[in-house]
Design a protein around this motif. Structure first.
Motif, PDB file in Angstrom:
ATOM      1  N   LEU A 109       6.993   8.609  -8.390  1.00 44.50           N
ATOM      2  CA  LEU A 109       6.182   8.035  -7.318  1.00 44.50           C
ATOM      3  C   LEU A 109       6.479   6.552  -7.152  1.00 44.50           C
ATOM      4  O   LEU A 109       6.778   5.861  -8.128  1.00 44.50           O
ATOM      5  CB  LEU A 109       4.691   8.226  -7.626  1.00 44.50           C
ATOM      6  N   SER A 110       6.355   6.069  -5.946  1.00 40.79           N
ATOM      7  CA  SER A 110       6.474   4.637  -5.679  1.00 40.79           C
ATOM      8  C   SER A 110       5.287   3.908  -6.291  1.00 40.79           C
ATOM      9  O   SER A 110       4.277   4.526  -6.657  1.00 40.79           O
ATOM     10  CB  SER A 110       6.530   4.369  -4.171  1.00 40.79           C
ATOM     11  N   SER A 111       5.379   2.611  -6.357  1.00 40.95           N
ATOM     12  CA  SER A 111       4.324   1.765  -6.916  1.00 40.95           C
ATOM     13  C   SER A 111       2.992   1.998  -6.210  1.00 40.95           C
ATOM     14  O   SER A 111       2.954   2.310  -5.018  1.00 40.95           O
ATOM     15  CB  SER A 111       4.738   0.305  -6.752  1.00 40.95           C
ATOM     16  N   PRO A 112       1.881   1.828  -6.927  1.00 44.86           N
ATOM     17  CA  PRO A 112       0.566   1.974  -6.287  1.00 44.86           C
ATOM     18  C   PRO A 112       0.364   1.008  -5.117  1.00 44.86           C
ATOM     19  O   PRO A 112      -0.452   1.284  -4.242  1.00 44.86           O
ATOM     20  CB  PRO A 112      -0.426   1.664  -7.415  1.00 44.86           C
ATOM     21  N   THR A 113       1.104  -0.084  -5.078  1.00 40.93           N
ATOM     22  CA  THR A 113       0.957  -1.022  -3.959  1.00 40.93           C
ATOM     23  C   THR A 113       1.413  -0.414  -2.637  1.00 40.93           C
ATOM     24  O   THR A 113       1.086  -0.936  -1.579  1.00 40.93           O
ATOM     25  CB  THR A 113       1.737  -2.326  -4.219  1.00 40.93           C
ATOM     26  N   THR A 114       2.138   0.693  -2.685  1.00 38.30           N
ATOM     27  CA  THR A 114       2.594   1.363  -1.461  1.00 38.30           C
ATOM     28  C   THR A 114       1.586   2.390  -0.954  1.00 38.30           C
ATOM     29  O   THR A 114       1.794   2.991   0.095  1.00 38.30           O
ATOM     30  CB  THR A 114       3.936   2.066  -1.697  1.00 38.30           C
ATOM     31  N   ALA A 115       0.506   2.576  -1.709  1.00 38.09           N
ATOM     32  CA  ALA A 115      -0.471   3.628  -1.387  1.00 38.09           C
ATOM     33  C   ALA A 115      -1.348   3.259  -0.199  1.00 38.09           C
ATOM     34  O   ALA A 115      -1.608   2.089   0.073  1.00 38.09           O
ATOM     35  CB  ALA A 115      -1.365   3.893  -2.602  1.00 38.09           C
ATOM     36  N   THR A 116      -1.814   4.268   0.497  1.00 36.99           N
ATOM     37  CA  THR A 116      -2.858   4.147   1.509  1.00 36.99           C
ATOM     38  C   THR A 116      -3.941   5.156   1.149  1.00 36.99           C
ATOM     39  O   THR A 116      -3.653   6.325   0.926  1.00 36.99           O
ATOM     40  CB  THR A 116      -2.318   4.451   2.921  1.00 36.99           C
ATOM     41  N   VAL A 117      -5.176   4.690   1.072  1.00 35.66           N
ATOM     42  CA  VAL A 117      -6.302   5.552   0.739  1.00 35.66           C
ATOM     43  C   VAL A 117      -6.975   5.983   2.039  1.00 35.66           C
ATOM     44  O   VAL A 117      -7.270   5.150   2.897  1.00 35.66           O
ATOM     45  CB  VAL A 117      -7.309   4.814  -0.175  1.00 35.66           C
ATOM     46  N   VAL A 118      -7.199   7.278   2.197  1.00 34.61           N
ATOM     47  CA  VAL A 118      -7.868   7.836   3.375  1.00 34.61           C
ATOM     48  C   VAL A 118      -9.251   8.306   2.939  1.00 34.61           C
ATOM     49  O   VAL A 118      -9.388   9.107   2.025  1.00 34.61           O
ATOM     50  CB  VAL A 118      -7.066   9.021   3.958  1.00 34.61           C
ATOM     51  N   ARG A 119     -10.291   7.788   3.616  1.00 34.85           N
ATOM     52  CA  ARG A 119     -11.668   8.165   3.295  1.00 34.85           C
ATOM     53  C   ARG A 119     -12.330   8.753   4.532  1.00 34.85           C
ATOM     54  O   ARG A 119     -12.146   8.248   5.640  1.00 34.85           O
ATOM     55  CB  ARG A 119     -12.477   6.936   2.883  1.00 34.85           C
ATOM     56  N   ALA A 120     -13.109   9.810   4.315  1.00 32.03           N
ATOM     57  CA  ALA A 120     -13.902  10.381   5.396  1.00 32.03           C
ATOM     58  C   ALA A 120     -15.257   9.684   5.407  1.00 32.03           C
ATOM     59  O   ALA A 120     -15.893   9.519   4.364  1.00 32.03           O
ATOM     60  CB  ALA A 120     -14.089  11.874   5.185  1.00 32.03           C
ATOM     61  N   LYS A 121     -15.680   9.245   6.615  1.00 30.36           N
ATOM     62  CA  LYS A 121     -16.976   8.573   6.732  1.00 30.36           C
ATOM     63  C   LYS A 121     -17.519   8.801   8.136  1.00 30.36           C
ATOM     64  O   LYS A 121     -16.854   8.502   9.127  1.00 30.36           O
ATOM     65  CB  LYS A 121     -16.816   7.073   6.472  1.00 30.36           C
ATOM     66  N   ASP A 122     -18.722   9.329   8.195  1.00 27.86           N
ATOM     67  CA  ASP A 122     -19.415   9.541   9.462  1.00 27.86           C
ATOM     68  C   ASP A 122     -18.563  10.309  10.470  1.00 27.86           C
ATOM     69  O   ASP A 122     -18.490   9.951  11.649  1.00 27.86           O
ATOM     70  CB  ASP A 122     -19.857   8.197  10.061  1.00 27.86           C
ATOM     71  N   GLY A 123     -17.881  11.355  10.014  1.00 25.19           N
ATOM     72  CA  GLY A 123     -17.085  12.189  10.906  1.00 25.19           C
ATOM     73  C   GLY A 123     -15.754  11.588  11.301  1.00 25.19           C
ATOM     74  O   GLY A 123     -15.033  12.159  12.106  1.00 25.19           O
ATOM     75  N   ASP A 124     -15.408  10.438  10.766  1.00 25.68           N
ATOM     76  CA  ASP A 124     -14.147   9.777  11.072  1.00 25.68           C
ATOM     77  C   ASP A 124     -13.419   9.530   9.754  1.00 25.68           C
ATOM     78  O   ASP A 124     -13.910   9.864   8.686  1.00 25.68           O
ATOM     79  CB  ASP A 124     -14.415   8.456  11.804  1.00 25.68           C
ATOM     80  N   THR A 125     -12.250   8.953   9.829  1.00 29.78           N
ATOM     81  CA  THR A 125     -11.535   8.571   8.623  1.00 29.78           C
ATOM     82  C   THR A 125     -11.219   7.089   8.664  1.00 29.78           C
ATOM     83  O   THR A 125     -11.019   6.507   9.735  1.00 29.78           O
ATOM     84  CB  THR A 125     -10.224   9.361   8.458  1.00 29.78           C
ATOM     85  N   MET A 126     -11.181   6.495   7.478  1.00 27.75           N
ATOM     86  CA  MET A 126     -10.895   5.076   7.349  1.00 27.75           C
ATOM     87  C   MET A 126      -9.702   4.936   6.409  1.00 27.75           C
ATOM     88  O   MET A 126      -9.630   5.609   5.370  1.00 27.75           O
ATOM     89  CB  MET A 126     -12.126   4.376   6.759  1.00 27.75           C
ATOM     90  N   LEU A 127      -8.752   4.079   6.754  1.00 26.45           N
ATOM     91  CA  LEU A 127      -7.562   3.849   5.947  1.00 26.45           C
ATOM     92  C   LEU A 127      -7.667   2.487   5.266  1.00 26.45           C
ATOM     93  O   LEU A 127      -8.055   1.503   5.883  1.00 26.45           O
ATOM     94  CB  LEU A 127      -6.303   3.875   6.811  1.00 26.45           C
ATOM     95  N   THR A 128      -7.305   2.454   3.986  1.00 23.18           N
ATOM     96  CA  THR A 128      -7.299   1.218   3.222  1.00 23.18           C
ATOM     97  C   THR A 128      -5.955   1.096   2.523  1.00 23.18           C
ATOM     98  O   THR A 128      -5.502   2.053   1.882  1.00 23.18           O
ATOM     99  CB  THR A 128      -8.417   1.222   2.150  1.00 23.18           C
TER     100      THR A 128
END
Length: 118
Positions: free
Chosen positions: A48-67
């Motif tokens: 796997l690539s470094s964790p710094t390359t990661a994007t976290v996807v979260r579900a919130k209020d029927g939508d998704t948020m990317l971090t």
């Protein structure tokens, strides 16, 4: 046969191996993967690539948020993985030992849930 996850536990800090040492490690890893393949135990493996390359996807209020970046900071991270087939936990641990010798990092061996052994 049951499936097991062999996780490569990679330190977040410290010096990476020298290019010469890394070349030897990669030869050892290739040999380990070939042995898995020949034994019919290999399902999938990859680094796997470094964790710094990661994007976290979260579900919130029927939508998704990317971090950007890793979800949590830690002293270790998942640097690679291998999914294997083994008849029992002892056989999976034997593969884990071989992986640890090849990669020179700790290997966590975990069974997948819900699969019968044998």
């Amino acid at each position: 046969m049951k499936h097991y996850l062999l996780s490569v536990v990679t330190p977040s800090e410290g010096e990476p191996p020298s290019p010469e040492a890394l070349e030897q490690i990669m030869r050892n890893v290739d040999g380990f993967h070939q042995e898995l393949q020949q034994a019919g135990a290999r399902v999938f493996a990859g680094g796997l690539s470094s964790p710094t390359t990661a994007t976290v996807v979260r579900a919130k209020d029927g939508d998704t948020m990317l971090t950007d970046g890793p979800y949590i900071e830690g002293k270790e991270y998942l640097g690679g993985l291998c999914i294997i087939k083994a008849p029992d936990p002892d056989a999976a641990l034997d593969w884990g030992r071989k992986a640890a010798r090849a990669i020179t990092l700790p290997i966590e061996v975990r069974p997948f849930e819900g699969e019968a052994e044998g």
